[in-house]
Write an enzyme that holds these catalytic residues in place. Structure first.
Site, PDB file in Angstrom:
ATOM      1  N   GLU A   1       0.884  -1.180   0.000  1.00  0.00           N
ATOM      2  CA  GLU A   1       0.000   0.000   0.000  1.00  0.00           C
ATOM      3  C   GLU A   1       0.908   1.213   0.000  1.00  0.00           C
ATOM      4  OE1 GLU A   1      -3.088   0.048  -0.416  1.00  0.00           O
ATOM      5  OE2 GLU A   1      -3.876  -1.870   0.261  1.00  0.00           O
TER       6      GLU A   1
ATOM      7  N   CYS B   1      -2.315   9.130   3.186  1.00  0.00           N
ATOM      8  CA  CYS B   1      -2.085   8.637   1.829  1.00  0.00           C
ATOM      9  C   CYS B   1      -3.192   9.101   0.885  1.00  0.00           C
ATOM     10  CB  CYS B   1      -1.968   7.119   1.825  1.00  0.00           C
ATOM     11  SG  CYS B   1      -3.333   6.292   2.633  1.00  0.00           S
TER      12      CYS B   1
HETATM   13  P1  NAD Z   1       8.585   4.731   4.244  1.00  0.00           P
HETATM   14  O1  NAD Z   1       8.445   3.963   2.992  1.00  0.00           O
HETATM   15  O2  NAD Z   1       9.783   5.557   4.439  1.00  0.00           O
HETATM   16  O3  NAD Z   1       8.537   3.729   5.492  1.00  0.00           O
HETATM   17  C1  NAD Z   1       7.424   2.894   5.754  1.00  0.00           C
HETATM   18  C2  NAD Z   1       7.894   1.677   6.531  1.00  0.00           C
HETATM   19  O4  NAD Z   1       8.686   0.860   5.676  1.00  0.00           O
HETATM   20  C3  NAD Z   1       8.784   2.009   7.732  1.00  0.00           C
HETATM   21  O5  NAD Z   1       8.507   1.104   8.769  1.00  0.00           O
HETATM   22  C4  NAD Z   1      10.176   1.799   7.180  1.00  0.00           C
HETATM   23  O6  NAD Z   1      11.148   1.522   8.154  1.00  0.00           O
HETATM   24  C5  NAD Z   1       9.950   0.605   6.279  1.00  0.00           C
HETATM   25  N1  NAD Z   1      10.923   0.478   5.181  1.00  0.00           N
HETATM   26  C6  NAD Z   1      11.545   1.455   4.508  1.00  0.00           C
HETATM   27  N2  NAD Z   1      12.353   0.925   3.563  1.00  0.00           N
HETATM   28  C7  NAD Z   1      12.203  -0.406   3.623  1.00  0.00           C
HETATM   29  C8  NAD Z   1      12.740  -1.510   2.892  1.00  0.00           C
HETATM   30  N3  NAD Z   1      13.616  -1.336   1.906  1.00  0.00           N
HETATM   31  N4  NAD Z   1      12.334  -2.759   3.216  1.00  0.00           N
HETATM   32  C9  NAD Z   1      11.427  -2.968   4.212  1.00  0.00           C
HETATM   33  N5  NAD Z   1      10.900  -1.965   4.938  1.00  0.00           N
HETATM   34  C10 NAD Z   1      11.272  -0.704   4.646  1.00  0.00           C
HETATM   35  O7  NAD Z   1       7.243   5.600   4.390  1.00  0.00           O
HETATM   36  P2  NAD Z   1       6.848   6.639   5.532  1.00  0.00           P
HETATM   37  O8  NAD Z   1       7.621   7.889   5.308  1.00  0.00           O
HETATM   38  O9  NAD Z   1       6.894   5.977   6.856  1.00  0.00           O
HETATM   39  O10 NAD Z   1       5.299   6.869   5.213  1.00  0.00           O
HETATM   40  C11 NAD Z   1       4.833   7.795   4.267  1.00  0.00           C
HETATM   41  C12 NAD Z   1       4.406   7.099   2.991  1.00  0.00           C
HETATM   42  O11 NAD Z   1       3.460   6.070   3.281  1.00  0.00           O
HETATM   43  C13 NAD Z   1       3.702   8.042   2.045  1.00  0.00           C
HETATM   44  O12 NAD Z   1       4.146   7.806   0.732  1.00  0.00           O
HETATM   45  C14 NAD Z   1       2.237   7.638   2.178  1.00  0.00           C
HETATM   46  O13 NAD Z   1       1.420   7.955   1.069  1.00  0.00           O
HETATM   47  C15 NAD Z   1       2.353   6.166   2.383  1.00  0.00           C
HETATM   48  N6  NAD Z   1       1.121   5.631   2.976  1.00  0.00           N
HETATM   49  C16 NAD Z   1       0.326   4.846   2.197  1.00  0.00           C
HETATM   50  C17 NAD Z   1      -0.874   4.353   2.723  1.00  0.00           C
HETATM   51  C18 NAD Z   1      -1.769   3.468   1.915  1.00  0.00           C
HETATM   52  O14 NAD Z   1      -2.628   2.811   2.493  1.00  0.00           O
HETATM   53  N7  NAD Z   1      -1.635   3.412   0.594  1.00  0.00           N
HETATM   54  C19 NAD Z   1      -1.242   4.675   4.033  1.00  0.00           C
HETATM   55  C20 NAD Z   1      -0.390   5.480   4.790  1.00  0.00           C
HETATM   56  C21 NAD Z   1       0.802   5.950   4.254  1.00  0.00           C
END
Ligand code: NAD
Length: 453
Positions: free
Chosen positions: A226, A260
């Site tokens: 997501e 999001c």
């Molecule tokens: P992010 O991708 O930086 O991190 C999200 C999570 O993924 C964190 O726990 C992080 O440590 C982990 N992560 C990062 N790189 C990884 C990798 N290579 N392998 C495994 N895990 C990894 O995102 P963020 O800054 O925490 O959140 C913001 C983003 O999330 C925005 O783009 C937002 O739109 C999106 N978001 C999407 C939804 C949805 O339902 N589509 C909901 C909420 C937020």
């Protein structure tokens, strides 16, 4: 051993410092999770449903305390945190009422063939910082109902309330069934690559989603992604702004735009543009901004410095390219990560703040004269999470909704999510679905049982 320092984004005070487990400890967690899975999957569906229901009650009974804690680490106003804690309780309750059915494919004198639904095993649930508790519910409730165990990897920017919620659940479930892995991107990646993880359910950015898909090629865990959106709201000339403007505004600025499915671009018909911009300016300038624990606060800080810098960079880029900053445009000179609610006009679709997801309190307003052109521009970024049409003619709204290329389309609303309806992205915004029956199916794999007679 590396540490995570969790700060209050409104005051920058350190709330807690967490130790990040080493790989040998993560291996042990996964091992223990496999053992817990063996116990949990033998429970009947009714037992699992009852436990989910008890968890919902237990979380609800601690709602006030959890909401305050969430505001302290995440920054959102207390009323928004209250809603989020309510949401996890409600999603657990909803899944407690759902069942898992087998399908008889054939039953005759030759054979009986049944498609059964089985759990995967140990699931890695990876969370972002913007809606950590709500999304914990979206993932964990169906994961457990299906009979799986879970390792939850919260964001390093908001791990504490997640840990508290899981502490509250623990007395109701077998030991190690749900464990928390405090860590950053590296620990998330470690889970994805680990052969003991059967499914990954991830919510976060597209950059991380891309890496996860690559890492998954090592052991092929099943993947749900997501990811970010860049939702457009298209305002038609007949839109009744007296009636609709509040929803349009909060569609952009709820949780300081860190949702999001927030509205991230507004396309307004040129005949309504001046009036819409006037209203945006007036409401943005009247917002009460501050520490979400104080009463009457309508907008809190951005959650972390990395995100603040991203929003700042996109606004600066727009300014430098000649866009008009109608109001806002700067960090508020205070202790926390506060950014002024920002309205930007006189820009086109080539600007970074239109093409990229800003995920913060800064909204570009663009005009259009031809609706087909507006739809094409709304569909033109490669994102496909949500979108909305604002019109008093519902039939026109329905017709145009079909033309938007995204997982959820609203008419005269944005960001409203019901837990029984599937949620997810098209195109670069996602793979798989959460919530509803579709969200439960993500945690089940079909096993065909063929009995020859
Ligand atoms: P992010 O991708 O930086 O991190 C999200 C999570 O993924 C964190 O726990 C992080 O440590 C982990 N992560 C990062 N790189 C990884 C990798 N290579 N392998 C495994 N895990 C990894 O995102 P963020 O800054 O925490 O959140 C913001 C983003 O999330 C925005 O783009 C937002 O739109 C999106 N978001 C999407 C939804 C949805 O339902 N589509 C909901 C909420 C937020």
């Amino acid at each position: 051993m590396p540490e995570i320092v969790v700060k209050n984004p409104a005051t920058l005070e350190v709330i807690e410092t967490l130790l990040v487990p080493e790989s040998s400890e993560i291996n042990l967690m996964i091992n223990n999770s496999q053992k817990a899975f063996q116990i949990w999957k033998t429970k009947s569906l009714t037992q699992r449903q009852e436990i989910l229901s008890e968890i919902a009650d237990a979380i609800e009974s601690r709602k006030d305390e959890l909401a305050k804690f969430l505001t302290t680490e995440q920054g959102k106003p207390l009323h928004e945190s209250n809603r989020e804690i309510g949401a996890i309780a409600s999603v657990f309750r909803m899944y407690a009422g759902m069942s898992i059915e087998s399908e008889i494919i054939q039953d005759n004198e030759n054979a009986q063939i049944t498609a059964n639904q089985e759990p995967y095993g140990v699931c890695g649930l990876i969370l972002p910082w913007n809606y950590p508790i709500g999304l914990l519910g979206w993932k964990l409730a169906p994961c457990l109902l299906a009979g799986n165990s879970a390792i939850v990897k919260p964001s390093e920017f908001a791990p504490l309330t997640v840990m508290k919620c899981i502490e509250i659940m623990n007395p109701f479930i077998p030991e190690n069934l749900v464990q928390v892995l405090p860590g950053g991107d590296q620990e998330g990646s470690y889970l994805v690559k680990h052969p003991g993880i059967a499914r990954i359910s991830f919510t976060g950015s597209q950059i991380a989603g891309k890496k996860i898909l690559k890492d998954a090629a090592e052991n092929f865990p099943k993947i749900t992604l997501e990811m970010g959106g860049n939702d457009a709201a298209i305002i038609l000339p007949d839109c009744d702004l007296d009636k609709r403007f509040g929803s349009i505004f909060w569609g952009c600025f709820f949780n300081a735009g860190q949702i999001c499915v927030a509205i991230k671009r507004v396309y307004v018909h040129e005949s309504l543009a001046l009036e819409l911009i006037r209203r945006f300016k007036e409401m943005a300038e009247a917002l009460k901004i501050g520490n979400g624990l104080e009463s009457g606060i309508q907008m809190g800080p951005i959650n972390n410095e990395r995100q603040l810098l991203k929003v700042q960079e996109l606004v600066e880029d727009a300014k430098n390219r000649g866009a008009t900053i109608v109001t806002g445009g700067r960090k508020i000179p205070d202790t926390g990560y506060f950014f002024q609610p920002t309205i930007i006009t006189d820009l086109d679709d080539s600007f970074r703040i239109v093409k990229e997801e800003q995920f913060g309190p800064a909204i570009p307003i663009l005009t259009y004269s031809d609706i087909d052109d507006a739809i094409a521009r709304a569909n033109g970024t490669g994102h496909g999470l949500g979108g909305s049409i604002w019109t008093e003619d519902i039939e026109v709204g329905k017709e145009l909704a079909k033309k938007l290329e995204c997982g959820t389309v609203w008419v005269n609303a944005h960001m409203l999510v019901e837990h029984n309806a599937p949620f997810g992205g098209w195109k670069r915004s996602g793979m798989g679905r959460e919530l509803g029956q579709a969200g439960l199916n993500e945690f089940l794999q079909s096993q065909t049982l063929y009995i020859k007679k």
